[in-house]
Design an enzyme around this catalytic site. Structure first.
Site, PDB file in Angstrom:
ATOM      1  N   ASP A 137       3.385  14.909   1.321  1.00  0.00           N
ATOM      2  CA  ASP A 137       3.845  15.120   0.155  1.00  0.00           C
ATOM      3  C   ASP A 137       3.326  14.348  -0.720  1.00  0.00           C
ATOM      4  OD1 ASP A 137       5.553  17.303   1.057  1.00  0.00           O
ATOM      5  OD2 ASP A 137       7.103  15.664   1.301  1.00  0.00           O
ATOM      6  N   ASP A 146       0.793  10.157   5.115  1.00  0.00           N
ATOM      7  CA  ASP A 146       2.036  10.891   4.367  1.00  0.00           C
ATOM      8  C   ASP A 146       1.635  12.321   4.073  1.00  0.00           C
ATOM      9  OD1 ASP A 146       4.312  10.922   2.822  1.00  0.00           O
ATOM     10  OD2 ASP A 146       2.987  10.976   1.027  1.00  0.00           O
TER      11      ASP A 146
HETATM   12  P1  B16 Z   1      12.881  16.525   2.910  1.00  0.00           P
HETATM   13  P2  B16 Z   1       6.517  12.318   2.287  1.00  0.00           P
HETATM   14  C1  B16 Z   1       8.802  12.880   1.140  1.00  0.00           C
HETATM   15  O1  B16 Z   1       7.779  13.294   1.976  1.00  0.00           O
HETATM   16  C2  B16 Z   1       8.867  13.252  -0.286  1.00  0.00           C
HETATM   17  O2  B16 Z   1       7.913  12.626  -0.976  1.00  0.00           O
HETATM   18  C3  B16 Z   1      10.078  13.045  -0.988  1.00  0.00           C
HETATM   19  O3  B16 Z   1      10.261  13.493  -2.271  1.00  0.00           O
HETATM   20  C4  B16 Z   1      11.322  13.894  -0.123  1.00  0.00           C
HETATM   21  O4  B16 Z   1      12.662  13.517  -0.785  1.00  0.00           O
HETATM   22  C5  B16 Z   1      11.294  13.379   1.418  1.00  0.00           C
HETATM   23  O5  B16 Z   1      10.169  13.556   1.939  1.00  0.00           O
HETATM   24  C6  B16 Z   1      12.307  14.013   2.307  1.00  0.00           C
HETATM   25  O6  B16 Z   1      12.034  15.373   2.371  1.00  0.00           O
HETATM   26  O7  B16 Z   1      14.126  16.710   1.895  1.00  0.00           O
HETATM   27  O8  B16 Z   1      12.016  17.797   2.726  1.00  0.00           O
HETATM   28  O9  B16 Z   1      13.327  16.159   4.152  1.00  0.00           O
HETATM   29  O10 B16 Z   1       6.106  11.953   0.869  1.00  0.00           O
HETATM   30  O11 B16 Z   1       7.048  11.235   3.123  1.00  0.00           O
HETATM   31  O12 B16 Z   1       5.754  13.137   3.085  1.00  0.00           O
HETATM   32 MG    MG Z   2       4.220  11.090  -0.097  1.00  0.00          MG
END
Ligand code: B16
Ligand code: MG
Length: 223
Positions: free
Chosen positions: A15, A13
């Site tokens: 974030d 992952d």
């Molecule tokens: P975006 P991960 C996720 O990333 C985040 O944890 C989540 O908070 C976010 O809404 C989602 O990606 C979508 O991100 O808006 O930038 O496309 O934790 O799966 O790396």
């Molecule tokens: Mg994450």
């Protein structure tokens, strides 16, 4: 749990695991929740972790009992506004923003010939990986825009193994979110939860923070 010796690949992952960007996502969603008159709570923040953009907005609206208050076009406008705010928070992101120990861990995996893929829900992940100067370590990446279902559905982690040509049992998935751990477990891979072990209680292995994530500690936990 499978034996450590069976493991050939690691699926990351982004974030909250590689970079501290989950804090920026939360900040941008919090700002939007305030604007929409939805109370921001720690529980809501945890529910949103790992969940894609439109699904996150829908969870916020549901939490405030406003799920039927907006048209699809209005929702897209709000999701875009959140993303613009998130992108401005990302400005100036560098390899200094990699979470403690993660660069060393990824380098160690690479030096030991493990395969590495990315299973981030974020459409911004290529941008973030580039800013962190980590793209070169990744053998493959799942493009979240090609998925039918987001986390907690297993699809993204199933694909994370497929893109490495590995079987799920040969892979470890690393996650900071409850939705992500459910996805790894559903894909029949070994799950590593990074964060509060009480919240991530479905993970096969728990570490309270990224500095504990090492090959030696994972081996110890598995065998
Ligand atoms: P975006 P991960 C996720 O990333 C985040 O944890 C989540 O908070 C976010 O809404 C989602 O990606 C979508 O991100 O808006 O930038 O496309 O934790 O799966 O790396
Ligand atoms: Mg994450």
């Amino acid at each position: 749990m499978v034996k450590f010796e069976q493991i050939k690949g690691f699926i990351f992952d982004l974030d909250g695991v590689i970079a501290n960007t989950s804090v920026f996502h939360a900040k941008a969603w919090h700002q939007l929740a305030d604007k929409l008159g939805v109370t921001w709570t720690e529980d809501l923040a945890n529910q949103l972790k790992g969940v894609g953009r439109m699904d996150s907005l829908n969870l916020i609206l549901k939490s405030g009992g406003k799920e039927n208050d907006y048209t699809e076009d209005e929702k897209i406008k709000y999701a875009t506004e959140k993303n613009d705010n998130y992108l401005s928070l990302l400005k100036g992101l560098t390899d200094k923003d990699i979470l403690p120990g993660m660069k060393e861990f990824i380098e160690d995996l690479s030096a030991n010939n493990y395969l590495i893929s990315l299973a981030s829900s974020s459409k911004n992940s290529p941008k973030v990986l580039e800013a962190l100067d980590l793209e070169k370590y990744f053998d493959a990446r799942v493009d979240p825009s090609t998925l039918k279902n987001g986390k907690p559905d297993p699809e993204i982690y199933v694909r994370g193994a497929e893109v490495l040509n590995l079987r799920p049992e040969e892979c470890i998935g690393l996650e900071d979110a409850v939705s992500g751990i459910k996805s790894v477990n559903g894909a029949h891979e070994t799950s590593v939860g990074i964060g509060d072990p009480e919240i991530l209680n479905e993970a096969d292995i728990n570490f309270t923070d990224t500095s504990q994530v090492t090959l030696a500690n994972i081996k110890k936990a598995m065998n």
